[in-house]
Scaffold this motif. Structure first.
Motif, short mmCIF file in Angstrom:
data_model
loop_
_atom_site.label_atom_id
_atom_site.label_comp_id
_atom_site.label_asym_id
_atom_site.label_seq_id
_atom_site.Cartn_x
_atom_site.Cartn_y
_atom_site.Cartn_z
N GLY A 27 0.77 -1.24 0.00
CA GLY A 27 0.00 0.00 0.00
C GLY A 27 0.80 1.28 0.00
N VAL A 28 2.07 1.22 -0.43
CA VAL A 28 2.85 2.47 -0.49
C VAL A 28 2.18 3.45 -1.44
CG1 VAL A 28 5.04 1.33 0.07
CG2 VAL A 28 4.38 1.63 -2.33
N ASP A 29 2.38 4.73 -1.16
CA ASP A 29 1.75 5.78 -1.96
C ASP A 29 2.62 6.31 -3.09
OD1 ASP A 29 -0.77 6.08 -0.48
OD2 ASP A 29 0.51 6.71 1.17
N GLY A 30 3.88 5.85 -3.13
CA GLY A 30 4.78 6.31 -4.17
C GLY A 30 6.18 5.80 -3.94
N PHE A 31 7.03 5.95 -4.95
CA PHE A 31 8.43 5.51 -4.87
C PHE A 31 9.37 6.69 -5.12
CE2 PHE A 31 6.24 1.60 -6.16
CZ PHE A 31 6.76 0.69 -5.24
N ILE A 32 10.43 6.73 -4.34
CA ILE A 32 11.56 7.61 -4.64
C ILE A 32 12.76 6.72 -4.89
CG2 ILE A 32 13.05 9.49 -3.88
CD1 ILE A 32 10.83 10.42 -2.03
N PHE A 33 13.20 6.68 -6.13
CA PHE A 33 14.40 5.95 -6.49
C PHE A 33 15.61 6.90 -6.46
CE2 PHE A 33 10.85 3.81 -8.57
CZ PHE A 33 11.06 2.48 -8.19
N LEU A 34 16.77 6.32 -6.28
CA LEU A 34 18.03 7.07 -6.35
C LEU A 34 18.14 8.17 -5.31
CD1 LEU A 34 18.36 7.38 -10.24
CD2 LEU A 34 19.33 5.63 -8.73
N GLY A 35 17.66 7.87 -4.10
CA GLY A 35 17.96 8.75 -2.98
C GLY A 35 19.24 8.29 -2.31
N THR A 36 19.44 8.71 -1.06
CA THR A 36 20.61 8.25 -0.32
C THR A 36 20.61 6.74 -0.22
OG1 THR A 36 20.48 10.27 1.01
CG2 THR A 36 21.88 8.50 1.85
N LEU A 37 19.46 6.16 0.18
CA LEU A 37 19.34 4.72 0.32
C LEU A 37 19.47 4.02 -1.03
CD1 LEU A 37 18.85 2.43 2.30
CD2 LEU A 37 16.39 2.83 2.09
N GLY A 38 19.16 4.70 -2.11
CA GLY A 38 19.29 4.14 -3.45
C GLY A 38 20.68 4.23 -4.03
N GLU A 39 21.65 4.65 -3.21
CA GLU A 39 23.07 4.72 -3.61
C GLU A 39 23.26 5.57 -4.88
OE1 GLU A 39 25.36 0.93 -2.89
OE2 GLU A 39 23.34 0.13 -2.50
N ASN A 40 22.57 6.69 -4.92
CA ASN A 40 22.60 7.54 -6.11
C ASN A 40 24.01 7.79 -6.62
OD1 ASN A 40 22.70 10.03 -7.73
ND2 ASN A 40 20.55 10.26 -7.23
N CYS A 41 24.88 8.21 -5.73
CA CYS A 41 26.22 8.63 -6.16
C CYS A 41 27.14 7.46 -6.48
CB CYS A 41 26.85 9.53 -5.10
SG CYS A 41 25.98 11.11 -4.92
N SER A 42 26.65 6.22 -6.31
CA SER A 42 27.42 5.04 -6.69
C SER A 42 27.06 4.55 -8.09
CB SER A 42 27.20 3.91 -5.69
OG SER A 42 27.67 4.26 -4.41
N LEU A 43 26.07 5.20 -8.71
CA LEU A 43 25.65 4.79 -10.05
C LEU A 43 26.18 5.76 -11.09
CD1 LEU A 43 23.59 3.20 -8.25
CD2 LEU A 43 21.96 3.48 -10.12
N GLU A 44 26.49 5.22 -12.27
CA GLU A 44 26.87 6.07 -13.39
C GLU A 44 25.61 6.71 -13.98
OE1 GLU A 44 29.15 3.75 -16.13
OE2 GLU A 44 30.56 3.08 -14.57
N TYR A 45 25.82 7.81 -14.68
CA TYR A 45 24.69 8.59 -15.20
C TYR A 45 23.74 7.71 -16.02
CZ TYR A 45 22.23 12.74 -16.90
OH TYR A 45 21.28 13.69 -17.17
N GLY A 46 24.29 6.94 -16.95
CA GLY A 46 23.46 6.11 -17.81
C GLY A 46 22.69 5.06 -17.04
N GLU A 47 23.31 4.52 -15.99
CA GLU A 47 22.63 3.52 -15.16
C GLU A 47 21.42 4.13 -14.46
OE1 GLU A 47 25.89 0.37 -13.54
OE2 GLU A 47 26.00 2.40 -12.71
#
Length: 288
Positions: A27-47
């Motif tokens: 029942g989540v109301d939405g998703f936030i991908f690529l936040g701190t928990l999503g290891e944003n700065c560990s991914l390359e731009y294209g990824e």
């Protein structure tokens, strides 16, 4: 939302799709991908763009899909904001520029520039504890003329801020709690939502706690919160990614693999965190 990796540290999009389905069912109301928990700065731009496009396609509008915007320069943040929209995102969660600690004038200029690069609604992410830049209620008031700014993720670990933002800005922004183990306190003083981390491991209990608070069932909410608190204490920690992914793994919802420089927990630290997780699993409240 965490980012799932395979054993070779590549993106594991099938695992992400399975995890998204579990969270949607809770029942989540939405998703936030690529936040701190999503290891944003560990991914390359294209990824990052590949991940967002795959998740937007999988969610198919059932709930909003947002992306963190955490780049090193304002120019790159603006480019990413535009590309995130092309990938299918419904909104953005924007952070200050990474590494450099901007002053007030520079911080406001950064956020205004990103707002001008896309017409998507924006959640301003304030986390001075982790990123060293404080977006004060006065700064939020100053930026209130930007129509794209609609919400604030408040992670200063100071619930007074929620009241101060309201007193400075009225109802201009929807203020979300961004610290897991302050959610009941934040809700009591007006938080409109919760950007949760432990939801990745305990989605049903997370949803139950929020529902009880929204229904005004304080006694029942406190009962769940007191059980949940030791687990929620794993969130405001420099190793929150490793801690929460370990919890998620123990709950059978994915792998604990993180990208270096984050490494798997070992020794006493692993044993200590694992004991908290396993105790929480063993004592989790029964759902109706």
């Amino acid at each position: 939302m965490v980012t799932h990796f395979d054993s070779e540290f590549g993106l594991d999009l099938p695992a992400m799709r399975r995890h998204v389905d579990v969270l949607l069912k809770s029942g989540v109301d939405g998703f936030i991908f690529l936040g701190t928990l999503g290891e944003n700065c560990s991914l390359e731009y294209g990824e990052k763009i590949e991940l967002l496009a795959a998740m937007a396609q999988h969610v198919k509008g059932r709930v909003p899909v947002m992306s963190g915007v955490a780049e090193y320069t304002t120019r790159l943040a603006c480019r990413f904001a535009a590309d995130a929209k092309k990938a299918g995102c419904d909104g953005l969660m924007v952070l200050p520029g990474m590494v450099y600690k901007s002053d007030r004038r520079e911080t406001v200029a950064h956020f205004r520039a990103v707002a001008g690069a896309s017409d998507l609604p924006i959640m301003i992410y304030n986390n001075p504890v982790a990123y060293g830049v404080d977006i004060t209620p006065e700064m939020l008031g100053e930026m209130g003329d930007e129509k794209n700014f609609v919400a604030v993720k408040e992670s200063s670990e100071n619930t007074r801020r929620i009241v101060d933002i309201h007193n400075e800005c009225g109802d201009r922004y929807a203020v979300f709690c961004g610290v897991d183990d302050l959610i009941v306190e934040a809700h009591a003083v007006g938080a409109a939502g919760w950007v949760a981390g432990l939801v990745n491991a305990f989605p049903e209990e997370n949803a139950r706690l929020w529902k009880l608070m929204e229904e005004g069932k304080r006694r029942e909410a406190l009962s769940v919160y007191r059980w949940y608190a030791p687990l929620l204490h794993l969130d405001p920690h420099p190793k929150l990614v490793q801690y929460i992914k370990l919890a998620m793994s123990e709950c059978g919802l994915g792998s604990e693999v993180t990208r270096p420089p984050r490494l798997a927990l070992v020794g006493e630290e692993r044993e200590r965190v694992m004991s908290i997780i396993r105790k929480g699993i063993a004592e989790r409240p029964k759902t109706n």
